[in-house]
Design a protein around this motif. Structure first.
Motif, PDB file in Angstrom:
ATOM      1  N   GLU A 287       0.906  -1.111  -0.029  1.00  0.00           N
ATOM      2  CA  GLU A 287      -0.285   0.008   0.189  1.00  0.00           C
ATOM      3  C   GLU A 287       0.851   1.135  -0.140  1.00  0.00           C
ATOM      4  N   PRO A 288       0.658   2.270  -0.953  1.00  0.00           N
ATOM      5  CA  PRO A 288       1.458   3.370  -0.860  1.00  0.00           C
ATOM      6  C   PRO A 288       1.351   4.144   0.481  1.00  0.00           C
ATOM      7  N   GLN A 289       2.290   4.645   1.002  1.00  0.00           N
ATOM      8  CA  GLN A 289       2.307   5.600   2.123  1.00  0.00           C
ATOM      9  C   GLN A 289       2.355   7.101   1.688  1.00  0.00           C
TER      10      GLN A 289
ATOM     11  N   GLY B 169       3.290   1.718 -14.478  1.00  0.00           N
ATOM     12  CA  GLY B 169       2.110   2.465 -14.433  1.00  0.00           C
ATOM     13  C   GLY B 169       1.623   3.052 -13.161  1.00  0.00           C
ATOM     14  N   VAL B 170       1.142   4.097 -12.714  1.00  0.00           N
ATOM     15  CA  VAL B 170       0.799   4.434 -11.597  1.00  0.00           C
ATOM     16  C   VAL B 170      -0.460   3.714 -11.273  1.00  0.00           C
ATOM     17  N   GLU B 171      -0.758   2.899 -10.211  1.00  0.00           N
ATOM     18  CA  GLU B 171      -1.928   2.108  -9.959  1.00  0.00           C
ATOM     19  C   GLU B 171      -2.613   2.773  -8.730  1.00  0.00           C
ATOM     20  N   GLN B 172      -2.058   3.618  -7.965  1.00  0.00           N
ATOM     21  CA  GLN B 172      -2.740   4.175  -6.800  1.00  0.00           C
ATOM     22  C   GLN B 172      -1.790   5.281  -6.158  1.00  0.00           C
ATOM     23  N   VAL B 173      -2.222   6.304  -5.661  1.00  0.00           N
ATOM     24  CA  VAL B 173      -1.250   7.542  -5.151  1.00  0.00           C
ATOM     25  C   VAL B 173      -1.561   7.311  -3.495  1.00  0.00           C
TER      26      VAL B 173
ATOM     27  N   GLY C 224      11.842  -4.082  -6.759  1.00  0.00           N
ATOM     28  CA  GLY C 224      11.107  -3.844  -8.151  1.00  0.00           C
ATOM     29  C   GLY C 224      10.769  -5.237  -8.985  1.00  0.00           C
ATOM     30  N   TYR C 225      11.447  -6.616  -8.317  1.00  0.00           N
ATOM     31  CA  TYR C 225      11.154  -7.744  -9.057  1.00  0.00           C
ATOM     32  C   TYR C 225       9.744  -8.259  -8.461  1.00  0.00           C
ATOM     33  N   ALA C 226       8.759  -7.471  -8.873  1.00  0.00           N
ATOM     34  CA  ALA C 226       7.370  -7.747  -8.525  1.00  0.00           C
ATOM     35  C   ALA C 226       6.161  -7.271  -9.263  1.00  0.00           C
ATOM     36  N   GLU C 227       5.121  -7.799  -9.225  1.00  0.00           N
ATOM     37  CA  GLU C 227       4.335  -7.111 -10.258  1.00  0.00           C
ATOM     38  C   GLU C 227       3.885  -5.857  -9.680  1.00  0.00           C
ATOM     39  N   TYR C 228       3.955  -5.323  -8.506  1.00  0.00           N
ATOM     40  CA  TYR C 228       3.562  -4.051  -8.054  1.00  0.00           C
ATOM     41  C   TYR C 228       4.723  -3.729  -6.850  1.00  0.00           C
ATOM     42  N   THR C 229       5.113  -2.544  -6.919  1.00  0.00           N
ATOM     43  CA  THR C 229       5.999  -1.959  -5.998  1.00  0.00           C
ATOM     44  C   THR C 229       5.537  -0.517  -5.578  1.00  0.00           C
ATOM     45  N   THR C 230       5.882   0.083  -4.480  1.00  0.00           N
ATOM     46  CA  THR C 230       5.597   1.480  -4.133  1.00  0.00           C
ATOM     47  C   THR C 230       7.077   2.202  -4.382  1.00  0.00           C
TER      48      THR C 230
END
Length: 310
Positions: free
Chosen positions: A24-26, A70-74, A95-101
């Protein structure tokens, strides 16, 4: 989400594809759907535990930092980026992941003319070359520069940046199979390090960029002209020897910088408007991260290795 994790130090077999919670983005962060991530030599060294004393990691961890996606959530308070925008830069969260913050100060918008794969080679390659040449060495037009490992992920950008800056002469070391490639990047003189000792043919250099370390670093100090500078990416040069020779010598190592938005934008502009280009050695899918590390560990590749995620 799927991610590569390392649960204990060791060989490439420690890179395991696992299901982990999506982050989750902080505050001050965005969540990025990763499309491509660069594979940096530092990452296999970390995986092998070579930096446990200086850069201890909390196991298990997700490797990788040079991302594009691509930005998925801010996160809270973020106004710089919006959902759906294409970005690239650096993450400290893996970064070796489907999503990262990632923190917004280490990201920039990806220009339409730049692919996600090419954008993933900027952080850790182009950014290191740029900071070493211009922030550390203060390279100026008309100077003579020697770049070691000129076909590698940092060296290939360094040659092009020196050409863009107007260096009087760009001398590079490379293997025989990469000589034509390095000349095409802008080097006027390419020395086959397997056949010729560079210090036998090169003298009075204003700026040396060392991407090799060890004996190459020691021998490089001999070719810097009095008042010139050597910047090493891997280790701290002998200050005693530098003083004896009347040169400056420094390490760029502590500032393997978390690049600013401004620096990322500058390099993206050079790639889209000034003809600076990257070179992709090979791409791998996420589940073949171990093969990507095995290739990176050979240390003799041309260009950058990239993992394709989405």
């Amino acid at each position: 989400m799927r991610a590569i994790r390392v649960s204990q130090y060791g060989g490439p077999e420690q890179l395991k594809l696992e299901e982990v919670p999506r982050p989750e983005p902080q505050a001050g962060e965005v969540l990025i759907r990763v499309h491509a991530v660069g594979v940096l030599p530092m990452e296999w060294k970390l995986r092998r535990g070579l930096f446990q004393g200086r850069m201890p990691l909390t196991l298990p961890y997700i490797p990788g930092s040079a991302i594009a996606g691509g930005v998925e959530q801010v996160g809270p308070g973020v106004e710089t980026f919006r959902v759906g925008q294409a970005v690239f830069g650096r993450t400290s969260k893996g970064g070796y992941a489907e999503y990262t913050t990632a923190a917004i100060e280490n990201l920039a918008l990806k220009p339409e003319g730049l692919s996600f794969v090419d954008a993933a080679t900027i952080s850790g390659g182009a950014t290191v070359a740029f900071s070493a040449l211009f922030e550390n060495a203060k390279l100026q037009a008309g100077q003579r520069v020697l770049i070691h490992g000129a076909a590698g992920g940092v060296g290939l950008f360094a040659v092009q940046f020196a050409r863009w800056k107007g260096a009087a002469e760009i001398i590079a070391t490379a293997s025989a199979q990469n000589e034509a490639f390095v000349r095409a990047l802008g080097a006027q003189t390419v020395i086959n390090y397997a056949k010729t000792r560079f210090e036998d043919v090169v003298h009075d250099i204003d700026v040396v960029l060392d991407t090799i370390g060890g004996e190459t670093l020691t021998r490089s100090m001999q070719v810097v002209k009095p008042g010139g500078i050597l910047v090493s990416l891997l280790e701290e040069p002998s200050q005693e020897e530098a003083t004896r020779l009347g040169i400056r010598a420094m390490s760029n190592k502590p500032s393997f910088p978390w690049p600013s938005t401004e620096l990322l934008q500058t390099i993206a502009r050079l790639m889209t408007e000034e003809g600076v280009k990257t070179e992709i050695a090979r791409t791998f899918p996420l589940h073949e991260a171990a093969q990507a590390h095995t290739l990176s560990e050979t240390g003799h590749g041309r260009g950058r290795i990239v993992l394709l995620i989405h």
